[in-house]
Design an enzyme around this catalytic site. Sequence first.
Site, mmCIF file in Angstrom:
data_model
loop_
_atom_site.group_PDB
_atom_site.id
_atom_site.type_symbol
_atom_site.label_atom_id
_atom_site.label_comp_id
_atom_site.label_asym_id
_atom_site.label_seq_id
_atom_site.Cartn_x
_atom_site.Cartn_y
_atom_site.Cartn_z
ATOM 1 N N GLU A 164 96.186 31.586 26.513
ATOM 2 C CA GLU A 164 97.172 31.507 27.601
ATOM 3 C C GLU A 164 96.503 31.973 28.888
ATOM 4 O OE1 GLU A 164 101.705 32.730 27.888
ATOM 5 O OE2 GLU A 164 100.453 34.417 28.503
ATOM 6 N N ALA A 176 105.202 41.265 39.598
ATOM 7 C CA ALA A 176 105.366 41.182 38.133
ATOM 8 C C ALA A 176 105.061 42.520 37.459
ATOM 9 C CB ALA A 176 104.472 40.081 37.567
HETATM 10 P P1 0O2 Z 1 102.908 40.486 27.688
HETATM 11 O O1 0O2 Z 1 102.847 41.898 27.248
HETATM 12 O O2 0O2 Z 1 102.631 40.311 29.147
HETATM 13 O O3 0O2 Z 1 102.106 39.553 26.834
HETATM 14 P P2 0O2 Z 1 106.497 32.761 24.454
HETATM 15 O O4 0O2 Z 1 105.296 33.625 24.810
HETATM 16 O O5 0O2 Z 1 106.267 31.300 24.736
HETATM 17 O O6 0O2 Z 1 107.049 33.031 23.103
HETATM 18 P P3 0O2 Z 1 108.133 32.742 26.760
HETATM 19 O O7 0O2 Z 1 109.004 33.784 27.402
HETATM 20 O O8 0O2 Z 1 108.711 31.374 26.629
HETATM 21 O O9 0O2 Z 1 107.632 33.295 25.378
HETATM 22 O O10 0O2 Z 1 106.775 32.597 27.526
HETATM 23 P P4 0O2 Z 1 106.535 32.568 29.066
HETATM 24 O O11 0O2 Z 1 107.767 32.224 29.818
HETATM 25 O O12 0O2 Z 1 105.342 31.679 29.252
HETATM 26 O O13 0O2 Z 1 106.170 34.104 29.398
HETATM 27 C C1 0O2 Z 1 105.178 34.756 28.714
HETATM 28 C C2 0O2 Z 1 104.568 35.865 29.537
HETATM 29 O O14 0O2 Z 1 104.777 35.682 30.936
HETATM 30 C C3 0O2 Z 1 105.146 37.242 29.239
HETATM 31 O O15 0O2 Z 1 104.484 37.753 28.117
HETATM 32 C C4 0O2 Z 1 104.811 37.995 30.524
HETATM 33 O O16 0O2 Z 1 103.438 38.342 30.568
HETATM 34 C C5 0O2 Z 1 105.034 36.932 31.570
HETATM 35 N N1 0O2 Z 1 106.434 36.904 32.047
HETATM 36 C C6 0O2 Z 1 107.344 35.944 31.819
HETATM 37 N N2 0O2 Z 1 108.509 36.225 32.435
HETATM 38 C C7 0O2 Z 1 108.334 37.398 33.077
HETATM 39 C C8 0O2 Z 1 109.189 38.202 33.918
HETATM 40 O O17 0O2 Z 1 110.335 37.906 34.182
HETATM 41 N N3 0O2 Z 1 108.639 39.352 34.425
HETATM 42 C C9 0O2 Z 1 107.360 39.729 34.150
HETATM 43 N N4 0O2 Z 1 106.923 40.864 34.674
HETATM 44 N N5 0O2 Z 1 106.537 38.990 33.356
HETATM 45 C C10 0O2 Z 1 107.007 37.839 32.837
HETATM 46 P P5 0O2 Z 1 105.144 38.812 27.174
HETATM 47 O O18 0O2 Z 1 104.819 38.413 25.774
HETATM 48 O O19 0O2 Z 1 106.600 38.985 27.505
HETATM 49 O O20 0O2 Z 1 104.442 40.156 27.509
#
Ligand code: 0O2
Length: 221
Positions: A164, A176
Site C-alpha cells: 500500500e 492525518a
Molecule cells: P494504520 O495504522 O495507519 O495502518 P482496508 O485497509 O482496505 O481494510 P479501508 O478503511 O477501506 O480499510 O482502507 P483505506 O480507506 O484505504 O484506509 C487505510 C489507511 O488509510 C488507514 O490505515 C490509515 O492509515 C489511513 N486513513 C484512512 N482514513 C483515515 C482517517 O480518517 N484519518 C486518518 N488519520 N487516517 C486515515 P489503518 O489500518 O486504519 O491504520
Amino acid sequence: MSATSGINMELLRSSDNAEGSLKSMQPFIDLMMKYECALMEIETKLKVLNTEFALQHNRNPFESIKSRLKQPISIIDKMKKKGLPLTVENIEENLTDIAGIRVICSFPEDIYILADLLTDQDDINVVCVKDYIRNPKPNGYRSLHLIVEIPIFLSKEKKYMKVEVQFRTIAMDFWASLDHKLKYKKDNLKHPEIIAQELKKCADMSTAMDYKMQEIRHMLE
Ligand code: 0O2
C-alpha cells in the site's frame, strides 16, 4: 522507522511453547520477510524517480518516505474483524496493507506526477486506487492510496507482493497524524462532534493552503 521493526519477535516468542510455536510461525516470518523485500523494491523505485526528477527539474517531488510492516497484533485484529481464519494464505490474500509506504510531497500535483511515474513502470501492477484527494473522506481526510503489486526476486522464486502506497502533502500528513492521535481521545469527550467539526475546518484550511502554495510555486517559476 526500520521495516524489520514491524516483526515483533518478542510477541511471537511469547506465544505458548517457544520452540514449537516458533516453528509454526516460520511461514508467517517468511511472509513478512517477503513484504519487507517488496517495501525495499518500492522505496528504491521512488528514490530513483526522485533523483532523476531533481536533476531535470531542480526540485524534489517528495520530502520524505516512511515505510512500515503491519504489527502482528494489528494483523490478527484485522483478520478477526474480517471474520477470517488466521492462516498465512488468508493473510496474504485478504490484507493489502501489511507492507505500507507513506510518501510525503510538498505539492498536490507532485503526488500525481510521482504516482503516475511509479505505476507506469512495467513490472508494477495496480490493484486498486483510492483517491481521497479528489474525493476526500467526510471527516476531511485526504491522501492518494494505491495498492500495487511488485515482483521480488528470491533465491528460488519470483513472487508478486502487495504494497500500500499512501501519497500525501506535508499539510495532509500533519492533519492525518493529529486526527489519528485525537481519535484515541475522542471516546472520553462529552461532545466529540464539536472536535470533528473543528477538525473538518482544519482540513478545509489545509486544502486551501496546499493549493495556494502550489499557485505561488507556479508564479515563482
Ligand atoms: P494504520 O495504522 O495507519 O495502518 P482496508 O485497509 O482496505 O481494510 P479501508 O478503511 O477501506 O480499510 O482502507 P483505506 O480507506 O484505504 O484506509 C487505510 C489507511 O488509510 C488507514 O490505515 C490509515 O492509515 C489511513 N486513513 C484512512 N482514513 C483515515 C482517517 O480518517 N484519518 C486518518 N488519520 N487516517 C486515515 P489503518 O489500518 O486504519 O491504520
